[in-house]
Design an enzyme around this catalytic site. Sequence first.
Site, short mmCIF file in Angstrom:
data_model
loop_
_atom_site.label_atom_id
_atom_site.label_comp_id
_atom_site.label_asym_id
_atom_site.label_seq_id
_atom_site.Cartn_x
_atom_site.Cartn_y
_atom_site.Cartn_z
N GLU A 157 0.84 -1.21 0.00
CA GLU A 157 0.00 0.00 0.00
C GLU A 157 0.87 1.25 0.00
O GLU A 157 1.84 1.36 0.75
CB GLU A 157 -0.89 -0.02 1.24
CG GLU A 157 -2.35 0.17 0.94
CD GLU A 157 -2.94 -0.88 0.01
OE1 GLU A 157 -3.19 -0.56 -1.18
OE2 GLU A 157 -3.16 -2.01 0.46
N THR B 282 2.87 2.01 -2.13
CA THR B 282 4.17 1.69 -2.73
C THR B 282 4.19 2.05 -4.21
O THR B 282 5.26 2.26 -4.77
CB THR B 282 4.45 0.17 -2.59
OG1 THR B 282 3.27 -0.54 -2.96
CG2 THR B 282 4.82 -0.19 -1.17
N GLY C 147 -13.88 1.11 -3.19
CA GLY C 147 -12.46 0.80 -3.25
C GLY C 147 -12.16 -0.49 -4.00
O GLY C 147 -11.04 -0.98 -3.96
N LEU C 148 -13.16 -1.06 -4.69
CA LEU C 148 -12.91 -2.28 -5.46
C LEU C 148 -12.70 -1.96 -6.94
O LEU C 148 -12.67 -2.83 -7.79
CB LEU C 148 -14.06 -3.28 -5.26
CG LEU C 148 -14.30 -3.67 -3.79
CD1 LEU C 148 -15.42 -4.68 -3.68
CD2 LEU C 148 -13.02 -4.23 -3.16
N GLU D 65 -8.28 7.92 -17.06
CA GLU D 65 -8.68 8.30 -15.70
C GLU D 65 -7.90 9.53 -15.21
O GLU D 65 -8.47 10.43 -14.60
CB GLU D 65 -8.50 7.12 -14.74
CG GLU D 65 -9.05 7.39 -13.35
CD GLU D 65 -9.67 6.18 -12.66
OE1 GLU D 65 -9.77 5.10 -13.29
OE2 GLU D 65 -10.06 6.32 -11.50
N ASP E 114 -4.65 -0.64 -10.67
CA ASP E 114 -6.01 -1.13 -10.90
C ASP E 114 -6.19 -1.62 -12.33
O ASP E 114 -6.71 -2.70 -12.58
CB ASP E 114 -7.02 -0.01 -10.62
CG ASP E 114 -6.96 0.46 -9.18
OD1 ASP E 114 -6.21 -0.14 -8.39
OD2 ASP E 114 -7.66 1.43 -8.85
#
Length: 375
Positions: A32, A34, A120-121, A156, A168
């Site tokens: 996280e 990172t 958050g998915l 995005e 993602d």
Amino acid sequence: MNPLVTQEFISRFGEAPAHIVRSPGRVNLIGEHTDYNDGFVLPMAIDRAIWMAIRLRDDRQIKFHSVDFTDPVEFSLNDIQHQKGWGEYVRGVAWALEKAGYQLEGWEGVMLSNIPIGAGLSSSAALEMAVAKAFSIAGNWVLESQKMALIGQQAENEWVGANTGIMDQMIIAAGQVDHALLIDCRNLDTQQIPLPAGTALIIMDTTTRHSHTDSGYNERREQCETAAEHFGVSHLRDVTLQEFNLGADELAGLPRRRARHVISENKRVLEAGIAMSAGNATEMGELMNTSHVSMRDEFEITNEELNIMVALAQSLSGCFGARMTGGGFGGCAIALVKDEAAVAFVENIRSRYEKSTGLKPNIYICEASNGVEVL
Ligand code: ADP
Ligand code: MG
């Protein structure tokens, strides 16, 4: 979901769809904050997805409906302009593909989804990858997964205006069933890592959310940059734990603690890859627990509800380990548990979390699924 989206298409267009695309959500197992430090992450694609049914058009129009939104997305590929709403993700992908030189053709269709929005998915990246796949079908060209991920990120970042990393899109473009994906965020090298046999991955949404006025994310980024400068490197990825221990004394307290998280977290991701490849769920669980402590005490991105959720999970039988996941300040935690303990775990965590916080959590037992695919 496949029959449902087919039915939805038939009721709108009066015939069966020509193509069905499935594009999953994702969860990060470890690693996280990172990504922007040029480090490592270990996400997996989950068995919740956007399902999209389409047919090709013989002009350059896009017509796309989502059963979750009343407003359809309609535009001409000859004139892509900013508008409001969820269509920005669709137009953003079209814009990025066109800019990259791909020949775009029109299509129309419908989508439905069981990825919760804003939890958050990464429903947004799932949508981008679904749309990129639709354009590759319509244009009859191949879009290799790394390229597809970069297109989605560009859409995005530059079209929608959300500052996100590459994780993602990369996992949604390249995920494989039963595997997580170890990603080197510096060069986008990837490695498929099998999930330990006999385990279940549980996502536990605290239902708390970070506020959009929160400056926490940018602050952390700046503190990491300060620490990298101190060590004379461009990114904290280039500092080992040993170098950190030898050279951190003159670094101010906050950047020092932030750096300690990032540097130790990078190491944990690599160790997690090795542990999982060896089928060692116990070791993986311990790394998750240590990661959570690091985010709670050094990086300071957990809130009380995340800490409660993780502590409750760790106290339940059959749990190998648990940690918060995502950007922090709210959102989801995950737990790795024994397969046969999963159902009881879910019931227990639900009632205990509600008792401790007064909040009703959303809990999902997840399987690692394929990334975006044409069915
Ligand atoms: P997340 O954490 O789920 O990615 P974001 O705020 O980044 O949350 O992205 C959510 C946005 O993605 C929604 O506001 C919408 O514009 C788009 N989106 C996600 N799911 C759908 C859907 N089922 N139908 C239409 N648009 C969707
Ligand atoms: Mg998103």
